[in-house]
Design an enzyme around this catalytic site. Structure first.
Site, short mmCIF file in Angstrom:
data_model
loop_
_atom_site.label_atom_id
_atom_site.label_comp_id
_atom_site.label_asym_id
_atom_site.label_seq_id
_atom_site.Cartn_x
_atom_site.Cartn_y
_atom_site.Cartn_z
N TYR A 86 0.83 -1.20 0.00
CA TYR A 86 0.00 0.00 0.00
C TYR A 86 0.87 1.25 0.00
CZ TYR A 86 -3.45 3.46 1.44
OH TYR A 86 -4.24 4.57 1.50
N LYS A 146 1.32 4.07 -3.12
CA LYS A 146 1.01 5.49 -2.93
C LYS A 146 2.23 6.36 -3.23
CE LYS A 146 -3.06 4.43 -2.06
NZ LYS A 146 -4.04 4.60 -3.12
#
Length: 70
Positions: free
Chosen positions: A39, A43
């Site tokens: 994650y 990002k």
């Protein structure tokens, strides 16, 4: 995010439209979260793509904004 930003930017340039594209990521792009490697990495990649697109599209009057502008 990359695909839609490219499509929108292309249309803006073709139609001589100035404007902005806003990409929303997460603080996880700059502050790591335990057990969230994928994650956080995705990002951070999203922010970096935004930086590069801003560099490339700025001269064509298309601005990009996102977490990377902080």
């Amino acid at each position: 995010m990359v695909n839609i930003s490219q499509v929108v930017a292309k249309k803006m340039i073709e139609n001589n439209k100035q404007g902005s594209i806003v990409n929303v990521s997460s603080q996880a792009s700059i502050k790591p979260i335990h057990n969230h490697t994928s994650y956080c990495a995705s990002k951070a990649a999203m922010d970096h793509v935004g930086r590069v697109m801003a560099l490339e599209l700025g001269p064509k009057q298309v601005n990009l904004y996102g977490q990377f502008n902080i």
